[in-house]
Design a protein around this motif. Structure first.
Motif, PDB file in Angstrom:
ATOM      1  N   ARG A   1      34.732  51.089  47.933  1.00 51.49           N
ATOM      2  CA  ARG A   1      33.544  51.899  48.229  1.00 51.49           C
ATOM      3  C   ARG A   1      32.657  52.057  46.991  1.00 51.49           C
ATOM      4  NH1 ARG A   1      36.444  56.473  51.805  1.00 51.49           N
ATOM      5  NH2 ARG A   1      36.675  55.214  53.696  1.00 51.49           N
ATOM      6  N   LEU A   2      33.299  52.263  45.846  1.00 53.40           N
ATOM      7  CA  LEU A   2      32.542  52.395  44.597  1.00 53.40           C
ATOM      8  C   LEU A   2      31.779  51.103  44.304  1.00 53.40           C
ATOM      9  CD1 LEU A   2      35.196  54.225  42.359  1.00 53.40           C
ATOM     10  CD2 LEU A   2      32.971  55.157  43.043  1.00 53.40           C
ATOM     11  N   GLU A   3      32.421  49.992  44.632  1.00 61.31           N
ATOM     12  CA  GLU A   3      31.781  48.695  44.394  1.00 61.31           C
ATOM     13  C   GLU A   3      30.551  48.543  45.283  1.00 61.31           C
ATOM     14  OE1 GLU A   3      34.502  45.450  44.906  1.00 61.31           O
ATOM     15  OE2 GLU A   3      33.053  43.958  44.195  1.00 61.31           O
ATOM     16  N   LYS A   4      30.720  48.904  46.564  1.00 65.35           N
ATOM     17  CA  LYS A   4      29.592  48.806  47.512  1.00 65.35           C
ATOM     18  C   LYS A   4      28.427  49.695  47.090  1.00 65.35           C
ATOM     19  CE  LYS A   4      32.000  47.483  51.687  1.00 65.35           C
ATOM     20  NZ  LYS A   4      33.089  48.196  52.373  1.00 65.35           N
ATOM     21  N   ALA A   5      28.767  50.856  46.488  1.00 70.57           N
ATOM     22  CA  ALA A   5      27.726  51.798  46.068  1.00 70.57           C
ATOM     23  C   ALA A   5      27.077  51.382  44.750  1.00 70.57           C
ATOM     24  CB  ALA A   5      28.323  53.202  45.943  1.00 70.57           C
ATOM     25  N   GLY A   6      27.561  50.287  44.169  1.00 72.65           N
ATOM     26  CA  GLY A   6      26.962  49.809  42.921  1.00 72.65           C
ATOM     27  C   GLY A   6      27.390  50.607  41.699  1.00 72.65           C
ATOM     28  N   LEU A   7      28.420  51.406  41.828  1.00 70.08           N
ATOM     29  CA  LEU A   7      28.876  52.230  40.697  1.00 70.08           C
ATOM     30  C   LEU A   7      29.935  51.483  39.883  1.00 70.08           C
ATOM     31  CD1 LEU A   7      29.099  55.661  42.587  1.00 70.08           C
ATOM     32  CD2 LEU A   7      27.256  54.852  41.103  1.00 70.08           C
ATOM     33  N   VAL A   8      30.510  50.478  40.506  1.00 74.37           N
ATOM     34  CA  VAL A   8      31.573  49.692  39.882  1.00 74.37           C
ATOM     35  C   VAL A   8      31.278  48.211  40.118  1.00 74.37           C
ATOM     36  CG1 VAL A   8      33.906  48.942  40.493  1.00 74.37           C
ATOM     37  CG2 VAL A   8      33.520  51.294  39.796  1.00 74.37           C
ATOM     38  N   ARG A   9      31.593  47.392  39.107  1.00 71.68           N
ATOM     39  CA  ARG A   9      31.444  45.945  39.259  1.00 71.68           C
ATOM     40  C   ARG A   9      32.842  45.326  39.153  1.00 71.68           C
ATOM     41  NH1 ARG A   9      27.611  45.326  35.538  1.00 71.68           N
ATOM     42  NH2 ARG A   9      29.138  45.460  33.867  1.00 71.68           N
ATOM     43  N   ALA A  10      33.116  44.327  39.995  1.00 72.94           N
ATOM     44  CA  ALA A  10      34.440  43.693  39.955  1.00 72.94           C
ATOM     45  C   ALA A  10      34.316  42.242  39.488  1.00 72.94           C
ATOM     46  CB  ALA A  10      35.081  43.742  41.332  1.00 72.94           C
ATOM     47  N   ASP A  11      35.181  41.834  38.575  1.00 74.07           N
ATOM     48  CA  ASP A  11      35.226  40.438  38.132  1.00 74.07           C
ATOM     49  C   ASP A  11      36.563  39.838  38.529  1.00 74.07           C
ATOM     50  OD1 ASP A  11      32.726  40.317  36.822  1.00 74.07           O
ATOM     51  OD2 ASP A  11      33.577  41.485  35.160  1.00 74.07           O
ATOM     52  N   GLN A  12      36.502  38.640  39.102  1.00 74.27           N
ATOM     53  CA  GLN A  12      37.743  37.907  39.390  1.00 74.27           C
ATOM     54  C   GLN A  12      38.255  37.325  38.086  1.00 74.27           C
ATOM     55  OE1 GLN A  12      39.411  37.513  42.162  1.00 74.27           O
ATOM     56  NE2 GLN A  12      38.000  38.282  43.716  1.00 74.27           N
ATOM     57  N   VAL A  13      39.490  37.585  37.763  1.00 78.18           N
ATOM     58  CA  VAL A  13      40.076  36.987  36.563  1.00 78.18           C
ATOM     59  C   VAL A  13      41.174  36.022  37.008  1.00 78.18           C
ATOM     60  CG1 VAL A  13      41.345  37.410  34.436  1.00 78.18           C
ATOM     61  CG2 VAL A  13      39.554  39.001  35.169  1.00 78.18           C
ATOM     62  N   ALA A  14      41.010  34.768  36.593  1.00 80.04           N
ATOM     63  CA  ALA A  14      42.007  33.763  36.968  1.00 80.04           C
ATOM     64  C   ALA A  14      43.288  33.975  36.168  1.00 80.04           C
ATOM     65  CB  ALA A  14      41.443  32.371  36.705  1.00 80.04           C
ATOM     66  N   GLN A  15      44.411  33.843  36.834  1.00 73.12           N
ATOM     67  CA  GLN A  15      45.700  33.957  36.152  1.00 73.12           C
ATOM     68  C   GLN A  15      46.491  32.682  36.422  1.00 73.12           C
ATOM     69  OE1 GLN A  15      47.022  38.348  35.681  1.00 73.12           O
ATOM     70  NE2 GLN A  15      47.144  37.873  37.845  1.00 73.12           N
ATOM     71  N   THR A  16      47.246  32.235  35.454  1.00 73.00           N
ATOM     72  CA  THR A  16      47.973  30.976  35.630  1.00 73.00           C
ATOM     73  C   THR A  16      49.233  31.167  36.454  1.00 73.00           C
ATOM     74  OG1 THR A  16      48.922  31.374  33.466  1.00 73.00           O
ATOM     75  CG2 THR A  16      47.110  29.786  33.590  1.00 73.00           C
ATOM     76  N   THR A  17      49.939  32.269  36.204  1.00 72.29           N
ATOM     77  CA  THR A  17      51.241  32.429  36.847  1.00 72.29           C
ATOM     78  C   THR A  17      51.197  33.320  38.076  1.00 72.29           C
ATOM     79  OG1 THR A  17      51.743  34.277  35.410  1.00 72.29           O
ATOM     80  CG2 THR A  17      52.476  32.113  34.685  1.00 72.29           C
ATOM     81  N   ALA A  18      50.039  33.909  38.360  1.00 67.94           N
ATOM     82  CA  ALA A  18      49.937  34.825  39.498  1.00 67.94           C
ATOM     83  C   ALA A  18      48.587  34.631  40.160  1.00 67.94           C
ATOM     84  CB  ALA A  18      50.092  36.257  38.996  1.00 67.94           C
ATOM     85  N   PRO A  19      48.415  35.183  41.376  1.00 66.49           N
ATOM     86  CA  PRO A  19      47.102  35.063  42.013  1.00 66.49           C
ATOM     87  C   PRO A  19      46.021  35.725  41.148  1.00 66.49           C
ATOM     88  CG  PRO A  19      48.742  36.023  43.514  1.00 66.49           C
ATOM     89  CD  PRO A  19      49.390  35.921  42.187  1.00 66.49           C
ATOM     90  N   ASP A  20      44.774  35.298  41.346  1.00 63.88           N
ATOM     91  CA  ASP A  20      43.662  35.927  40.620  1.00 63.88           C
ATOM     92  C   ASP A  20      43.683  37.427  40.860  1.00 63.88           C
ATOM     93  OD1 ASP A  20      43.066  33.374  40.129  1.00 63.88           O
ATOM     94  OD2 ASP A  20      41.143  33.324  41.216  1.00 63.88           O
ATOM     95  N   LYS A  21      43.222  38.163  39.834  1.00 59.01           N
ATOM     96  CA  LYS A  21      43.126  39.613  40.066  1.00 59.01           C
ATOM     97  C   LYS A  21      41.719  40.082  39.793  1.00 59.01           C
ATOM     98  CE  LYS A  21      44.678  40.921  35.456  1.00 59.01           C
ATOM     99  NZ  LYS A  21      45.677  41.648  34.669  1.00 59.01           N
ATOM    100  N   LYS A  22      41.382  41.198  40.419  1.00 59.36           N
ATOM    101  CA  LYS A  22      40.053  41.780  40.241  1.00 59.36           C
ATOM    102  C   LYS A  22      40.120  42.825  39.135  1.00 59.36           C
ATOM    103  CE  LYS A  22      37.313  41.804  44.483  1.00 59.36           C
ATOM    104  NZ  LYS A  22      36.849  42.655  45.590  1.00 59.36           N
ATOM    105  N   VAL A  23      39.230  42.682  38.147  1.00 60.45           N
ATOM    106  CA  VAL A  23      39.145  43.711  37.122  1.00 60.45           C
ATOM    107  C   VAL A  23      37.861  44.505  37.356  1.00 60.45           C
ATOM    108  CG1 VAL A  23      38.862  44.164  34.664  1.00 60.45           C
ATOM    109  CG2 VAL A  23      40.509  42.442  35.432  1.00 60.45           C
ATOM    110  N   TYR A  24      38.006  45.825  37.416  1.00 61.66           N
ATOM    111  CA  TYR A  24      36.869  46.681  37.735  1.00 61.66           C
ATOM    112  C   TYR A  24      36.319  47.324  36.471  1.00 61.66           C
ATOM    113  CZ  TYR A  24      38.667  46.326  42.491  1.00 61.66           C
ATOM    114  OH  TYR A  24      39.102  45.868  43.702  1.00 61.66           O
ATOM    115  N   GLU A  25      34.994  47.484  36.453  1.00 60.36           N
ATOM    116  CA  GLU A  25      34.401  48.225  35.331  1.00 60.36           C
ATOM    117  C   GLU A  25      33.217  49.037  35.845  1.00 60.36           C
ATOM    118  OE1 GLU A  25      32.297  46.304  31.708  1.00 60.36           O
ATOM    119  OE2 GLU A  25      32.607  44.652  33.116  1.00 60.36           O
ATOM    120  N   ALA A  26      32.928  50.124  35.169  1.00 60.24           N
ATOM    121  CA  ALA A  26      31.835  50.993  35.621  1.00 60.24           C
ATOM    122  C   ALA A  26      30.495  50.368  35.262  1.00 60.24           C
ATOM    123  CB  ALA A  26      31.958  52.370  34.971  1.00 60.24           C
ATOM    124  N   THR A  27      29.528  50.452  36.184  1.00 51.70           N
ATOM    125  CA  THR A  27      28.170  49.993  35.895  1.00 51.70           C
ATOM    126  C   THR A  27      27.418  51.114  35.187  1.00 51.70           C
ATOM    127  OG1 THR A  27      27.337  50.868  37.972  1.00 51.70           O
ATOM    128  CG2 THR A  27      28.166  48.584  38.001  1.00 51.70           C
TER     129      THR A  27
END
Lengths: 169, 249
Positions: free
Chosen positions: A45-71
């Motif tokens: 919800r925070l992402e949809k409201a533009g208060l948070v941005r999510a970046d996909q981070v590729a990982q070699t040994t595990a599925p990609d994960k989303k890292v969140y940061e405040a806008t």
């Protein structure tokens, strides 16, 4: 909860699991019953409201994960939240009106309502005190429980005043 | 209900009436009460409801004008003053709002006094008194006179004195009434420890925090017990925490 999560992300970016851990730690014992699903729903919800941005981070040994940061908007939102001095539910309006209604309608005895309410509040106070006396609870966690206990005490004392008032009529 | 084997207190129709102007004052009016061994009970009620008088009756500090009272199964309401005093010294520990320590005696001397009065040797009395002061966190004040102690320390000494003869029953009348919030918290912890150790406790109090130490709540009004309820709702720790937070368990 939403704003507290945003504040943690304004301090440093985190993925969902890290954020959950930090939030849980901040809450002390209450963090034990934090619903994990709620954290992820709130993040999206925070992402949809533009208060948070999510970046996909590729990982070699595990599925990609989303890292969140405040806008920037997110940071502004947090600051406004921190400075907002509103305080929820100061007046026990509903119980007061119950006493008035009980007396007016004759459908219940105000003193019986006061007794039942006191029982309930003392039960809760007992439970809170027991959790707070658990030596495994750290100091920050105890602070939140102390706040809870103080409010319950104040409410029980107010019931005493109600009792005096409704006994005299 | 017959006499209960495990009852520490059994009161039937226990009353204390005073002659008043015209109508008698019913300070305690026909109270029926059974307190089992190991129970922690708090008594609340408005000022003048009779809760302190009830405590005095249960501890033999006042005599009932009617009714029966058994302490640990023994009928006590008809005992002579001397017999009651002897029984009380051994079986009942008192904690009062105003501490009631002997000003001329040091902390440790106050604590050992009841042990000496029931015939313990000086050595045994001293050993037990020191151990109790340690357990209650005031061992470093053992040699001080009461006027050198803070309120919280005095009440701990009073509690040690109440416990020295390992009484059947501890009666406390507004034990935190003269204490600040911090000292109250410390005394509460001690009462919680006593409860966990299954010491039978009866706490008369206005303070919700003290009342909430108990597992059973008695409410008094006009000399009568008008409510008698369990405070342990049987909630799990998780459910308690969820309730505090206002979340669903």
């Amino acid at each position: 909860m939403r704003e507290a999560m945003l504040a943690l992300l304004a301090k440093e970016p985190a993925h969902g699991y890290e954020l959950r851990q930090r939030l849980s730690r901040a809450l002390g014992p209450i963090g034990e019953v934090l619903n994990p699903g709620q954290v992820y729903v709130t993040l999206s919800r925070l992402e949809k409201a533009g208060l948070v941005r999510a970046d996909q981070v590729a990982q070699t040994t595990a599925p990609d994960k989303k890292v969140y940061e405040a806008t920037a908007a997110g940071r502004e939102h947090v600051t406004a939240w921190l400075l907002d001095a509103s305080w929820p539910k100061v007046a026990p309006v509903e119980f007061h009106l119950k006493l008035v209604a009980a007396a007016a309608t004759g459908l219940a005895d105000p003193l019986a309502l006061i007794d039942a309410q006191r029982r309930e509040l003392l039960r809760r106070l007992r439970d809170v005190q027991r959790v707070a006396q658990d030596p495994s609870v750290d100091a920050d966690g105890v602070l939140l429980l102390e706040g809870t206990a103080l409010r319950l005490q104040a409410d029980v004392r107010w019931l005493e005043a109600c009792e005096r008032r409704w006994t005299r009529r | 209900m017959d006499a209960e084997m495990n009852a520490v207190i059994e009161a039937r129709g226990l009353s204390r009436h005073y002659p008043g102007d015209g109508t008698p004052v019913r300070a305690v009016d026909s109270v029926d009460l059974v307190v089992e061994r190991g129970e922690a009970v708090s008594v609340m009620g408005p000022s003048g409801c009779g809760k302190s008088t009830l405590l005095h009756l249960l501890g033999g500090l006042e005599r009932p004008t009617a009714g029966e009272l058994r302490l640990g199964g023994q009928r006590v309401d008809r005992l002579s003053e001397t017999a009651w005093a002897r029984l009380r010294r051994r079986n009942v520990g008192f904690v009062f709002q105003a501490f009631h320590l002997v000003d001329e005696l040091t902390a440790v001397e106050n604590v050992e006094l009841p042990a000496l009065l029931v015939g313990a040797s000086r050595r045994t009395a001293r050993r037990r008194a020191v151990a109790l002061l340690e357990r209650l966190g005031v061992a470093d004040r053992a040699g001080h006179l009461p006027d050198r102690l803070s309120g919280g320390q005095r009440q701990r000494v009073a509690l040690a004195r109440a416990l020295i003869n390992e009484p059947l029953l501890v009666l406390a009348d507004e034990p935190t009434g003269n204490l600040d919030s911090h000292a109250t918290g410390e005394i509460l912890k001690l009462f919680a420890e006593l409860r966990e150790a299954h010491q039978t406790l009866l706490l008369v109090t206005h303070d919700p925090r003290v009342a909430a130490v108990a597992d059973r709540l008695l409410g008094m009004r006009d000399g009568s017990i008008v409510e008698d309820t369990r405070l342990d709702g049987g909630l799990s720790r998780q459910a308690v925490l969820a309730q505090i937070a206002g979340w669903e368990a």
